[in-house]
Design an enzyme around this catalytic site. Sequence first.
Site, PDB file in Angstrom:
ATOM      1  N   HIS A  37      13.669  55.120  -3.279  1.00 34.79           N
ATOM      2  CA  HIS A  37      14.631  54.190  -3.874  1.00 34.79           C
ATOM      3  C   HIS A  37      13.982  52.855  -4.207  1.00 34.79           C
ATOM      4  O   HIS A  37      14.110  52.331  -5.322  1.00 34.79           O
ATOM      5  CB  HIS A  37      15.797  54.006  -2.913  1.00 34.79           C
ATOM      6  CG  HIS A  37      16.934  53.192  -3.442  1.00 34.79           C
ATOM      7  ND1 HIS A  37      16.962  51.814  -3.389  1.00 34.79           N
ATOM      8  CD2 HIS A  37      18.108  53.555  -4.016  1.00 34.79           C
ATOM      9  CE1 HIS A  37      18.092  51.372  -3.901  1.00 34.79           C
ATOM     10  NE2 HIS A  37      18.812  52.415  -4.294  1.00 34.79           N
ATOM     11  N   SER A  97      22.358  50.020  -8.101  1.00 35.36           N
ATOM     12  CA  SER A  97      21.010  49.783  -7.572  1.00 35.36           C
ATOM     13  C   SER A  97      19.970  49.712  -8.673  1.00 35.36           C
ATOM     14  O   SER A  97      18.921  49.099  -8.506  1.00 35.36           O
ATOM     15  CB  SER A  97      20.614  50.904  -6.598  1.00 35.36           C
ATOM     16  OG  SER A  97      21.245  50.759  -5.365  1.00 35.36           O
ATOM     17  N   ASP A 130      14.289  46.445   0.216  1.00 30.23           N
ATOM     18  CA  ASP A 130      14.690  47.827  -0.043  1.00 30.23           C
ATOM     19  C   ASP A 130      13.982  48.772   0.931  1.00 30.23           C
ATOM     20  O   ASP A 130      13.651  48.386   2.047  1.00 30.23           O
ATOM     21  CB  ASP A 130      14.356  48.176  -1.499  1.00 30.23           C
ATOM     22  CG  ASP A 130      15.345  49.147  -2.114  1.00 30.23           C
ATOM     23  OD1 ASP A 130      15.434  50.288  -1.637  1.00 30.23           O
ATOM     24  OD2 ASP A 130      16.037  48.771  -3.078  1.00 30.23           O
TER      25      ASP A 130
END
Length: 451
Positions: free
Chosen positions: A175, A396, A138
Site C-alpha cells: 500500500h 488512499s 503508511d
Amino acid sequence: MPGYSRRQFLTLSGGVLGGIAAGTTVTAATRSDRFIVQTRGKRTPRGLDVVHEMPGVRFTVVEGSERAVRKSKAVKRFAPDLEIQLNEPEVNTETPTLDAADYEGQPGDFLQWDKADLDVPQAHEVTEGEGTRVSVIDSGVLESHPDLAGPLNLDLSRNFTGDGGDHNPVGGDDHGTHVAGIIAADNGGGIGVNGTAPKTDLVDCRVFSAEGGASFADILAAVVYSANVGADVANLSLGAYPVPRNDGQFGQFYGKVLNSTMTYANKEGTLLVIAAGNDSADLQHDGNVISLPNEGAQALSVAATGPIGYGWDADGDGELSDLAAPPESPAFYTNYGTNAITLGAPGGDADTDAIGTGVPWFNDLVFNAVFDYVDTDGDGEPDTQVPGYGWKAGTSMAAPNVAGAAALVKSANPRYNANQVESALKRAADVPSGYEKAYYGSGYLNVVDAL
C-alpha cells in the site's frame, strides 16, 4: 499478541483512530503496556520507557504499567495506545500485478489516466517538485523499487512500529509503495511509471507492522517527525470511521492529542493531506460521529474520483475510447460532505459487475508501483519482495495525487507556508459541471492552474 489488557475487540465499519484505506473491516484493541501521556510542562515521566518523545507537542508515548503511569507526577492525563488491524478493500485484491521484468517497454503513460487527466506532463514544464520534501506515513516504501530508489531519502526514512525492521515493508503489503509511487515515481530510467512530483525528497515513515497493525501513537509520532524534519507535505492515506464525536473522556483525550499534533505540523509548515475514507458516507449528515484524521484540525481531506470504461468497452458500443463515466466523476466508494471534503482527485473507480467478465475493468483503478512476494528458496513460503506495477483504488490513491500537486506548488512558490499551498490548490479547483459540490469541496484538483 502481547501487551493487551483485554481481548475484547471493537469492530466498526471503518475502525477506531487508525488503519489504512478507511472503510474496510478494522478491529482495534487498547494496549495495557503503552500509553499516550500529557506531561506537566517539560517534565519527563520517570520509571517509564519513552517510546516517542514527540518534541513540539506536550505529549509523549511511554511503555510501562498503568500503575506506574498513574503514580508519575510528570503525567497530567493519559490514555492507552490503540492498536489497529486492517483488511484492505476487496476491489484491490482482484487486480493483477506486473513484475518489473515483464513490464519493461510497456506503455505506462497509457495506463496512468490519472496523470493524463491532471495534465501532469504540462505541470512538469514548470517544476517536478525540486526543493521540496514529502513524507509518506503508511505501510512502508520498498527502497529497491526502480521507480522509487531515486526520490527516497534513506537517511531520514524511519520505522515507527518498533517491530525490529527498517522503513521498508516487513512482511506487510505494498500500500505505502503504491502511494509513494503516485507522489514521486521517477519512471525508473524510462521503463516505469510516473509520479506527480518525481524530484521531491521522499521520506518513508512506516507505521504499519508486518501483521498489518498500526498504532495511533505511532501515527502521531510520524506526523510530528515529518514536521520536525521539514516535510512540506505529509500524506496520510489512512483513517477511521465512524468514531463517536463525544465518546467520554477517552474520546476527548484522543481528539485533543490528534488536533494538537495536526496544528503543530501545520504551524511548522507541513501540509497534512489525508484520505477522506471509502465508506460511501455523507460526512456532513452522519449524526454524532466523525471521520479521523481527515476531519481533524488543519486536514486537507481528499475524496476520490475515477472513470468507468478506461481502455475497455464499458457502454457496449464497440468503441474502447468511450467512457461510461469520466475521470472526474465521484468514485462509488468515496466519502463525501460539502464541509468535510477539501478537494476531489483521481483515486480510481470500478464497475463491480465487470469483475470476472474478462474485460480489463481494473484499468479504471490507479496504476503505479507495487511489489509482490515470491518464494526464492523453495521452502514454499514467499520470502522475497519483487518490484512491480499494479492497480489500486481508494481515497488512499486520491490523497497522494493531491500531495504530489502540493509539492509542485511549494516548489514553484518556495515562500508559501502550508496554508498558502492549500489555498492555491483550492483556488485553482472547480466543481465539474453536473456534479454535486459535496464530492469535491472546493473542486476537482487542477495542478496546472495551481502553479
